[in-house]
Design an enzyme around this catalytic site. Structure first.
Site, PDB file in Angstrom:
ATOM      1  CD  GLU A 210      69.689  19.866 -23.895  1.00 24.81           C
ATOM      2  OE1 GLU A 210      69.106  20.125 -22.823  1.00 24.81           O
ATOM      3  OE2 GLU A 210      70.182  20.740 -24.626  1.00 24.81           O
ATOM      4  CB  CYS A 244      64.331  16.597 -17.902  1.00 23.22           C
ATOM      5  SG  CYS A 244      63.828  17.766 -19.161  1.00 23.22           S
TER       6      CYS A 244
HETATM    7  P1  NAD Z   1      68.786   7.083 -19.915  1.00 21.52           P
HETATM    8  O1  NAD Z   1      70.088   7.807 -19.771  1.00 21.52           O
HETATM    9  O2  NAD Z   1      68.586   5.832 -19.192  1.00 21.52           O
HETATM   10  O3  NAD Z   1      68.521   6.756 -21.469  1.00 21.52           O
HETATM   11  C1  NAD Z   1      68.665   7.719 -22.485  1.00 21.52           C
HETATM   12  C2  NAD Z   1      69.092   7.039 -23.769  1.00 21.52           C
HETATM   13  O4  NAD Z   1      70.353   6.405 -23.583  1.00 21.52           O
HETATM   14  C3  NAD Z   1      68.129   5.960 -24.268  1.00 21.52           C
HETATM   15  O5  NAD Z   1      67.952   6.127 -25.662  1.00 21.52           O
HETATM   16  C4  NAD Z   1      68.836   4.658 -23.936  1.00 21.52           C
HETATM   17  O6  NAD Z   1      68.572   3.638 -24.858  1.00 21.52           O
HETATM   18  C5  NAD Z   1      70.298   5.046 -23.982  1.00 21.52           C
HETATM   19  N1  NAD Z   1      71.126   4.268 -23.038  1.00 21.52           N
HETATM   20  C6  NAD Z   1      70.756   3.818 -21.806  1.00 21.52           C
HETATM   21  N2  NAD Z   1      71.795   3.176 -21.211  1.00 21.52           N
HETATM   22  C7  NAD Z   1      72.833   3.242 -22.083  1.00 21.52           C
HETATM   23  C8  NAD Z   1      74.180   2.763 -22.053  1.00 21.52           C
HETATM   24  N3  NAD Z   1      74.674   2.097 -21.014  1.00 21.52           N
HETATM   25  N4  NAD Z   1      74.965   3.008 -23.127  1.00 21.52           N
HETATM   26  C9  NAD Z   1      74.504   3.686 -24.187  1.00 21.52           C
HETATM   27  N5  NAD Z   1      73.239   4.154 -24.271  1.00 21.52           N
HETATM   28  C10 NAD Z   1      72.409   3.935 -23.246  1.00 21.52           C
HETATM   29  O7  NAD Z   1      67.675   8.186 -19.553  1.00 21.52           O
HETATM   30  P2  NAD Z   1      66.095   8.016 -19.536  1.00 21.52           P
HETATM   31  O8  NAD Z   1      65.710   7.114 -18.425  1.00 21.52           O
HETATM   32  O9  NAD Z   1      65.598   7.730 -20.899  1.00 21.52           O
HETATM   33  O10 NAD Z   1      65.646   9.504 -19.183  1.00 21.52           O
HETATM   34  C11 NAD Z   1      65.599   9.987 -17.877  1.00 21.52           C
HETATM   35  C12 NAD Z   1      66.726  10.949 -17.611  1.00 21.52           C
HETATM   36  O11 NAD Z   1      66.874  11.854 -18.678  1.00 21.52           O
HETATM   37  C13 NAD Z   1      66.457  11.810 -16.399  1.00 21.52           C
HETATM   38  O12 NAD Z   1      67.651  11.988 -15.691  1.00 21.52           O
HETATM   39  C14 NAD Z   1      66.007  13.120 -16.983  1.00 21.52           C
HETATM   40  O13 NAD Z   1      66.198  14.240 -16.156  1.00 21.52           O
HETATM   41  C15 NAD Z   1      66.830  13.194 -18.211  1.00 21.52           C
HETATM   42  N6  NAD Z   1      66.195  14.016 -19.217  1.00 21.52           N
HETATM   43  C16 NAD Z   1      66.789  15.187 -19.569  1.00 21.52           C
HETATM   44  C17 NAD Z   1      66.176  16.012 -20.492  1.00 21.52           C
HETATM   45  C18 NAD Z   1      66.764  17.315 -20.896  1.00 21.52           C
HETATM   46  O14 NAD Z   1      66.275  17.913 -21.833  1.00 21.52           O
HETATM   47  N7  NAD Z   1      67.809  17.796 -20.258  1.00 21.52           N
HETATM   48  C19 NAD Z   1      64.968  15.619 -21.060  1.00 21.52           C
HETATM   49  C20 NAD Z   1      64.410  14.406 -20.675  1.00 21.52           C
HETATM   50  C21 NAD Z   1      65.032  13.613 -19.757  1.00 21.52           C
END
Ligand code: NAD
Length: 454
Positions: A210, A244
């Site tokens: 997602e 998002c």
């Molecule tokens: P992110 O990708 O930075 O983090 C998401 C998760 O991944 C966190 O739990 C984090 O600890 C983990 N993570 C971060 N870097 C990592 C790495 N290098 N290796 C492994 N795991 C890692 O995203 P965010 O900042 O938490 O959220 C914002 C993004 O998420 C935006 O792009 C938003 O559009 C998207 N989003 C999508 C939905 C949806 O339902 N489609 C919902 C909410 C947010």
């Protein structure tokens, strides 16, 4: 071996004992989850208030309330969703019967994002529980208090061989991803989605991703301007734009462009989205605050633009005179800034959107069914609305997910159950009759008959 091997192994052993296959067990766990969340609402509200100043109203209406709704629906429908489904059998297999057995995938890993920390963590958990999976949940580490409280209430109420919360950031998630799971459900950025997908591929683990992207809003000449501005302002500035499926930018017909800007400002002024409002949501951290403030170019500000570093708040901001090549059009904004672009011809606007990655959402405000159809038909996106924004997420009959760079797979309602299930296809044949067609001698007559039959 790493620090999570033992936990994953415990869940694998528990899953193998088949307890989660019982519908009664699943319903019991779903009821328990609801009770646990309900009985800790005050702590959950306090934690999210500390993290980014989210109000009790917002926490209920766009986090906890949605989780309760998902749980209630799963409790009511899990029996139906898990029913064995009979399908027709083809002639060549006469007199067999054919059916499909939904089965839980097994041990699942759910990785959450920070912007709706409860909803984005617990909604996939509800789907996994309904499907009969065990769950390791890794919430986002950015809202530290919500992550802690989720870990605490789950640890105190669930056995970790069935449902556990692991706290941590990149290091912990990387270690978790080295384990073998039967399903990985990830919510977050497209960049990290790629990392998760790559790690999952090593074990051929199915994923749901997602992800995010720039969700456009088409505002056509025939729209109901007042209602468009009202709904759009609510959706854009909810959670300070950190949603998002928030409208990322608006492409507005040039003939109504100026009136649109005025209508939007009128609605902002009428709304609760004010820096002086005690309930105005903060930007999650300094890094995002700095990123957003850089996107506000003073000469483009039509309304707002005030940023308060001391409490990381940014006023609802409207930018005008935006060109597609501006920095704000190169990345997902994820904050309370709405760039507005004028278009002359709807086809040009559509072509622009199509030239980028497929968005998670797309919205069109119009009363011209031809234009609505054109946008829905031509633009590929996860899901969206006509004359509304964001609210499609509240209808659990609509599978929620992205396409292309905005994601893989979907959930909510039955789609969530399906996401954590495998559908086992069975051909079940009695032994009292057998056609000799597939056995020797393989004669010309038989071949003619097979040709007819197939
Ligand atoms: P992110 O990708 O930075 O983090 C998401 C998760 O991944 C966190 O739990 C984090 O600890 C983990 N993570 C971060 N870097 C990592 C790495 N290098 N290796 C492994 N795991 C890692 O995203 P965010 O900042 O938490 O959220 C914002 C993004 O998420 C935006 O792009 C938003 O559009 C998207 N989003 C999508 C939905 C949806 O339902 N489609 C919902 C909410 C947010």
């Amino acid at each position: 071996m790493n620090q999570f091997s033992e936990l994953v192994n415990k869940q694998q052993q528990f899953f193998k004992r088949n307890h989660t296959k019982s519908i009664a067990f699943r319903i019991e766990q779903l009821k328990k989850l609801k009770h646990v969340i309900q009985s800790h609402e005050t702590l959950l509200n306090d934690a999210i208030k500390k993290d980014f100043h989210k109000s009790e109203f917002d926490t209920y209406s766009n986090e906890l309330g949605l989780i309760y709704h998902d749980i209630n629906e799963a409790i009511k429908k899990v029996k139906r969703w898990s029913r064995i489904k009979r399908v027709r059998t083809n002639l060549v297999n006469f007199p067999a019967k054919s059916y499909i057995i939904p089965e839980p995938l097994g041990v699942s890993l759910v990785i959450g994002a920070w912007n709706y920390p409860y909803q984005l963590s617990f909604a996939p958990v509800v789907a996994a529980m309904a499907a009969g999976c065990t769950i390791i949940l890794k919430p986002s580490e950015l809202p530290i208090h919500t992550s802690q409280i989720m870990q605490q209430i789950v640890r105190d109420n669930f056995s970790e061989d069935y449902f556990a919360v692991v706290e941590g950031g990149i290091e912990e998630t990387t270690a978790l991803l080295k384990q073998r799971f039967d399903k990985i459900f990830f919510t977050g950025s497209t960049k990290v989605g790629r990392i998760v997908y790559e790690a999952a591929a090593k074990n051929l683990t199915p994923v749901t991703l997602e992800l995010g992207g720039k969700s456009p809003v088409f505002v056509t000449e025939s729209c109901n301007l007042k209602m468009t501005a009202r709904r759009l302002v609510w959706a854009k500035f909810l959670n300070a734009g950190q949603t998002c499926i928030a409208p990322d930018y608006a492409i507005v017909h040039e003939k109504i462009h100026d009136q649109f800007l005025e209508a939007v400002v009128t609605e902002i002024k009428k709304s609760d989205y004010k820096l002086s409002n005690n309930n105005y949501v903060q930007i999650i951290n300094q890094r995002n605050f700095d990123r957003l403030t850089k996107l506000i170019q003073s000469e483009q500000v039509y309304f707002g633009g005030t940023c308060h570093p001391e409490d990381r708040t940014i006023e609802p901001t409207i930018l005008k005179g935006i060109r597609f090549e501006d920095p704000i059009m190169q990345e997902e904004i994820f904050g309370p800034i709405l760039p507005v672009i004028a278009y002359k011809n709807i086809q040009d606007a559509i072509d622009y959107v199509k030239s980028g990655e497929k968005p998670l959402s797309c919205y069109i405000y119009s009363s011209n069914r031809k234009e609505i159809k054109q946008v829905l038909n031509e633009v590929s996106f996860g899901g969206g609305c006509v004359n509304e924004s964001i609210m499609h997420i509240t209808n659990s009959k609509l599978p929620f997910g992205g396409v292309g760079a905005s994601g893989i797979g979907s959930y909510h309602g039955e789609a969530g159950f399906n996401t954590f299930s495998h559908f086992k296809s069975i051909l079940d044949k009695p032994t009292w009759f057998e056609l000799s067609l597939k056995y020797s001698p393989l004669t010309k007559r038989k071949l003619d008959f097979v040709k007819k039959l197939l």
